[in-house]
Design a protein around this motif. Structure first.
Motif, short mmCIF file in Angstrom:
data_model
loop_
_atom_site.label_atom_id
_atom_site.label_comp_id
_atom_site.label_asym_id
_atom_site.label_seq_id
_atom_site.Cartn_x
_atom_site.Cartn_y
_atom_site.Cartn_z
N LEU A 14 7.86 -1.96 -0.71
CA LEU A 14 8.96 -3.07 -0.83
C LEU A 14 9.83 -3.12 -1.59
O LEU A 14 10.90 -3.86 -1.87
CB LEU A 14 7.99 -4.45 -1.37
CG LEU A 14 6.80 -4.67 -0.38
CD1 LEU A 14 5.80 -5.59 -1.34
CD2 LEU A 14 7.11 -5.50 0.62
N GLY A 15 10.01 -1.65 -2.00
CA GLY A 15 11.31 -1.48 -2.93
C GLY A 15 11.04 -1.85 -4.32
O GLY A 15 12.30 -1.85 -4.83
N ALA A 16 10.18 -2.19 -4.72
CA ALA A 16 10.05 -2.91 -6.33
C ALA A 16 9.05 -2.02 -7.10
O ALA A 16 8.13 -2.33 -7.67
CB ALA A 16 9.83 -4.21 -6.18
N CYS A 17 8.88 -0.44 -6.74
CA CYS A 17 7.92 0.31 -6.96
C CYS A 17 7.62 0.49 -8.52
O CYS A 17 6.52 0.37 -9.25
CB CYS A 17 8.28 1.72 -6.60
SG CYS A 17 8.46 1.89 -4.85
N ALA A 18 8.77 0.28 -9.38
CA ALA A 18 8.43 0.17 -10.72
C ALA A 18 7.73 -1.06 -11.45
O ALA A 18 7.15 -0.84 -12.50
CB ALA A 18 10.06 -0.04 -11.40
N THR A 68 0.77 -1.27 0.03
CA THR A 68 0.06 -0.05 -0.01
C THR A 68 0.91 1.35 0.06
O THR A 68 0.54 2.39 0.46
CB THR A 68 -0.76 0.04 1.21
OG1 THR A 68 -0.22 -0.30 2.34
CG2 THR A 68 -2.06 -0.91 1.08
N GLY A 69 2.16 1.23 -0.41
CA GLY A 69 2.86 2.18 -0.74
C GLY A 69 2.27 3.34 -1.78
O GLY A 69 1.60 2.73 -2.43
N THR A 70 2.81 4.50 -1.63
CA THR A 70 2.41 5.27 -2.50
C THR A 70 2.30 4.90 -3.94
O THR A 70 1.37 5.18 -4.85
CB THR A 70 2.90 6.82 -2.39
OG1 THR A 70 3.20 7.02 -1.15
CG2 THR A 70 2.36 7.80 -3.27
N ALA A 71 3.60 4.51 -4.48
CA ALA A 71 3.64 4.40 -6.12
C ALA A 71 2.52 3.12 -6.36
O ALA A 71 2.08 3.08 -7.45
CB ALA A 71 5.09 3.65 -6.39
N CYS A 72 2.55 1.97 -5.40
CA CYS A 72 1.68 0.96 -5.80
C CYS A 72 0.27 1.76 -5.80
O CYS A 72 -0.66 0.96 -6.55
CB CYS A 72 2.09 -0.34 -4.80
SG CYS A 72 3.42 -1.25 -5.21
N HIS A 73 0.18 2.43 -4.70
CA HIS A 73 -1.28 2.88 -4.67
C HIS A 73 -1.80 3.51 -5.79
O HIS A 73 -2.84 3.09 -6.31
CB HIS A 73 -1.48 3.63 -3.46
CG HIS A 73 -2.87 4.11 -3.21
ND1 HIS A 73 -3.78 3.19 -2.59
CD2 HIS A 73 -3.50 5.42 -3.20
CE1 HIS A 73 -5.05 4.11 -2.39
NE2 HIS A 73 -4.87 5.30 -3.12
S1 FES Z 1 5.21 1.35 -3.45
FE1 FES Z 1 5.12 -0.50 -3.49
S2 FES Z 1 6.93 -1.32 -3.93
FE2 FES Z 1 6.99 0.75 -3.43
#
Ligand code: FES
Length: 154
Positions: A118-122, A77-82
């Protein structure tokens, strides 16, 4: 967890209190969570105050003090994934499993969890199923995984 299994884990680490974290990891690998009785036994056998064990068990997010299901499903639920649609996937999972984040299905098969970046935002949105990363998740892709999981269960 049987006392024999716990003893085998403690022996593996030479009953060394400094090895508490790997010991807890092995207990969790066996049980999928850290049962209170196991923590009490570790405290007695290694002479570590129980509060210290709880401090470690609650500090690391990877440890769970609550029973967890056979399969652990994590949604980033990090910003990039969101922004890439992670929220929609999570909504669908909540409907599929009938439980919210942090909860386990009644049959103890599935635990749904949210995790931070999780550090795999791309590759987002990221879903982790039993430790395996699945990138660029979308509802049809999730449907396939869900069906496979349900089939394995049945
Ligand atoms: S926000 Fe999901 S891997 Fe970075």
């Amino acid at each position: 967890m049987s006392p024999e299994t716990l003893d085998a884990i403690l022996d593996r680490y030479g009953r060394n209190p400094a090895q508490l974290i790997p010991i807890l990891q092995d207990v969790q690998a066996e049980e999928n969570y850290l049962p209170r009785e196991a923590l009490e036994l570790i405290s007695q056998k290694l002479d570590i105050p129980i509060v210290r064990i709880y401090a470690v068990a609650t500090f690391y997010k990877a440890f769970s003090l609550k029973p967890r299901g056979k399969h652990i499903i994590q949604v980033c639920t990090g910003t990039a994934c969101h922004v890439r649609g992670g929220g929609r996937i999570l909504d669908k999972m909540i409907r599929d499993f009938g439980v919210g984040p942090g909860e386990t299905t009644k049959d103890m098969e599935f635990t749904l969890e949210t995790v931070n970046c999780l550090g795999a935002c791309a590759l987002g949105p990221i879903v982790v199923v039993d430790g395996e990363y699945h990138g660029q998740m979308n509802p049809p892709k999730w449907d396939k995984i869900y069906k496979t999981l349900k089939k394995a269960e049945g």
